[in-house]
Design a protein around this motif. Sequence first.
Motif, mmCIF file in Angstrom:
data_model
loop_
_atom_site.group_PDB
_atom_site.id
_atom_site.type_symbol
_atom_site.label_atom_id
_atom_site.label_comp_id
_atom_site.label_asym_id
_atom_site.label_seq_id
_atom_site.Cartn_x
_atom_site.Cartn_y
_atom_site.Cartn_z
ATOM 1 N N THR A 109 0.801 -1.231 0.000
ATOM 2 C CA THR A 109 0.000 0.000 0.000
ATOM 3 C C THR A 109 0.829 1.275 0.000
ATOM 4 O OG1 THR A 109 -0.123 0.151 2.423
ATOM 5 C CG2 THR A 109 -1.766 -1.240 1.315
ATOM 6 N N ARG B 111 1.665 2.759 2.645
ATOM 7 C CA ARG B 111 1.119 3.558 3.739
ATOM 8 C C ARG B 111 1.725 3.107 5.070
ATOM 9 N NH1 ARG B 111 -5.335 3.146 2.242
ATOM 10 N NH2 ARG B 111 -5.201 4.108 0.150
ATOM 11 N N GLY C 118 0.995 4.137 7.956
ATOM 12 C CA GLY C 118 -0.085 3.994 8.928
ATOM 13 C C GLY C 118 -0.751 2.638 8.844
ATOM 14 N N ARG C 119 -0.968 2.144 7.615
ATOM 15 C CA ARG C 119 -1.557 0.810 7.450
ATOM 16 C C ARG C 119 -0.620 -0.258 8.026
ATOM 17 N NH1 ARG C 119 -5.079 -1.486 3.545
ATOM 18 N NH2 ARG C 119 -6.049 0.582 3.510
#
Length: 427
Positions: A138, A140, A142-143
């Motif tokens: 991703t 990301r 945060g993910r």
Amino acid sequence: MRDGHWLPLGEVLVGLANLVSPDPLWAARALSLATGTLSVALLASLVGALIGSAAGLAAAALLALLPMHVAVSATALVDAPALFFLLLVLRLALVVGEASRPAPALAGLAAATALATGLRYEAWLLVPLLPLHQLLATGRPGRAALVLLAVLPLPAWWTFTALGGIGGLRDGLGYVTASGASVGGAAVSWPSAVMVAGGRLLGALGPLTAAVAVAGIAALPWRSGRIRRAGLVLLLLLLLACLALLLVLAAGRGESLVDRYALTAATLALPLAAAGAIGWIGATPARIALIVLLATVTAAATWWRPPELYLRRGRPAEVGRLAAWLDHERAPGTAVLFTRAGWWPTHVVLLHPMGREEYRIVSWYLGDAALRAFLLRARPRLLITRPGDEPLVARVRAAGAEADLPVARFGSLEVRPLRLPAPVAAD
């Protein structure tokens, strides 16, 4: 369930299975049968998402025909449930990576990871790999952080409560590697460890399937998109980590390395073998013929060198006679202490049922503190042992109990009264 370093959820799942199947002779085996069978479909789904549906069917066929997987799926061992939940974690990780709103998939991933990491330590290898996979899939951070928080609770809880910290985790690994000494194992050099680990892996996978799996890395669909590439990286890194762990165990145990420890790595190699078998052959009949050939060679390798699974097809006759004797001679509620006796006590308590607090088996799994606590709490009246377990009898004596001369013998098994002249102080 905190005796020794062994993870707790194997006993928990068998206990839950015992609610469905009240006969303890079948409960754990039914659990293995269900999870072993479901693993075939789960591998098909996982490989289908990573490589393609044809490869998924090929990998599932190879797993369904893998002799070691068939064997453990018919036993009371924890290997089949552990493999199922490991594959489930991998499949759910792909779902989380593809989801725009990952909350439901994250909840499923957290539950599956808790089960996997509570069954076998191999699944702990996923704790750093799953956040890395999400970052690659991703982009990301945060993910990736959310995934780390989802998969970390049980390993962290077990490390800092049952094992006493990171040092306890290292001690646990050392304990597992050194425990092979009880069955004649010894530490070996790294070249010898490679030979031992390689032999176990080839015995589980078969030499032809292993060769096709190595070559199959080149047939993986690396150009098929970021999410799929991240899943392939996760699969390969987990396979390499399992191989490294197998090598470490082989270095510590030598020829006493348990063959089925190679099952996880062998299963993770099947997608690569399927990629090779499907990627280079276009005609469906030829693909089927190659899969049948791979499975046949694997079966022949298993027949040529049968793996040691530490299983028995039947119970020794003296175990049955001892259980019958206990039916008549043991007063209800009287606690019994066993020594390991080649695992025969685990058969005794199936034929002569006893509650969990009515017996203990003295082996390297049971720590001295837990032994002393049981003597203090339950005050067992009988010790059941056999020649060769004298060091374990010495541990009982050191814990404060004295075994008298045998009052009954059943083959090599001896029943000896235990004397506890004074309460035993627990740590």
